[in-house]
Enzyme design. Sequence first.
Site, PDB file in Angstrom:
ATOM      1  N   VAL A 110      63.675-119.791  93.991  1.00 36.03           N
ATOM      2  CA  VAL A 110      62.803-119.069  95.078  1.00 36.03           C
ATOM      3  C   VAL A 110      63.228-117.530  96.004  1.00 36.03           C
ATOM      4  CG1 VAL A 110      61.642-120.832  95.389  1.00 36.03           C
ATOM      5  CG2 VAL A 110      63.256-120.502  97.010  1.00 36.03           C
ATOM      6  N   LYS A 113      72.640-131.971  90.208  1.00 32.74           N
ATOM      7  CA  LYS A 113      72.933-130.644  90.622  1.00 32.74           C
ATOM      8  C   LYS A 113      73.444-131.741  91.720  1.00 32.74           C
ATOM      9  CE  LYS A 113      69.973-127.703  93.504  1.00 32.74           C
ATOM     10  NZ  LYS A 113      68.617-127.305  93.563  1.00 32.74           N
ATOM     11  N   GLU A 120      64.836-125.887  85.781  1.00 30.93           N
ATOM     12  CA  GLU A 120      64.637-126.686  86.167  1.00 30.93           C
ATOM     13  C   GLU A 120      63.224-128.004  86.451  1.00 30.93           C
ATOM     14  OE1 GLU A 120      65.510-125.510  90.746  1.00 30.93           O
ATOM     15  OE2 GLU A 120      66.103-127.248  91.214  1.00 30.93           O
ATOM     16  N   CYS A 171      69.983-124.270  89.477  1.00 24.28           N
ATOM     17  CA  CYS A 171      69.798-123.776  90.493  1.00 24.28           C
ATOM     18  C   CYS A 171      70.193-123.433  91.901  1.00 24.28           C
ATOM     19  CB  CYS A 171      67.965-124.165  90.810  1.00 24.28           C
ATOM     20  SG  CYS A 171      67.207-122.931  91.922  1.00 24.28           S
TER      21      CYS A 171
HETATM   22  C1  ACM Z   1      66.109-124.273  94.099  1.00 21.63           C
HETATM   23  O1  ACM Z   1      67.469-124.915  94.313  1.00 21.63           O
HETATM   24  N1  ACM Z   1      65.753-124.926  93.365  1.00 21.63           N
HETATM   25  C2  ACM Z   1      65.864-123.285  94.101  1.00 21.63           C
END
Ligand code: ACM
Length: 259
Positions: free
Chosen positions: A164, A104, A31, A137
């Site tokens: 994370v 996203k 990402e 992500c």
């Molecule tokens: C994330 O969605 N970058 C943790």
Amino acid sequence: MRPCFHDREASIRSIEGLIRGTDADLLVLPELCTTGYVFSSHEELRSLAEPVPGGITTRALAVLARETNTSLVIGLAELHGNKVYNASVLIDRSGAVVTPTYRKLHLFWDEKDLFTPGDRPPLVHRGERVPVGLMVCFDWAFPEVPRSLALQGADIICHSANLVLPFAQGAAVTRAIENRVFVILANRVGEERQGETCLRFTGQSRVVDPKGRILIESDDTAEEMRVVEIDPALARDKMITPRNHVLEDRRPEMYAGLI
Ligand code: ACM
């Protein structure tokens, strides 16, 4: 990889260094792979975002895809009008930037102050020899995204990430099993600080097969390019047992509450 914080040119050079000399049909990058992740404001993010196609990242990586005969999936900040999307883009081996991008859908934490949430459904790209779907992500926490891609026939889900939370990589195994697909999770490494914010990204990129086996896994701190040979056709066998088809055995009439 570790993107060069807020320096797209340097990140592109670093990506070129990682990719040239690697022999693969498809490579997945994390990402926001040319900008880094921690932005202090929407204005700062916008200054590093770019239209797709036509921005510096897709221009440079399209050349790289063509010259190396490799399809690339990359995460970047997509500028569209005044809006910035946290997007994933497929660039095919001819250097064509495949549109539409995936934007996203599920924004994580302070991303909600920076990005516009995705405005179109996940889509499977069929131009390549193998149908692939993209996600970004934090979509890992929403099984609807990979399910929707599997229902459209994706053999491989390309998951560009800046993870994370310590348990997120495990979800790649579950998503692979419950959809009988390959998952390529490309997660970044390194730390970023800005003001009070400090994030450590957890690496451990992996390729998972439709039975949940981790075929390769990368380090949690070092940059690494790893390649594994797979047979995407294995993702077309949806039988968990001789009498259980993972998609056809669903009982959607019983899940009306989901929608
Ligand atoms: C994330 O969605 N970058 C943790």
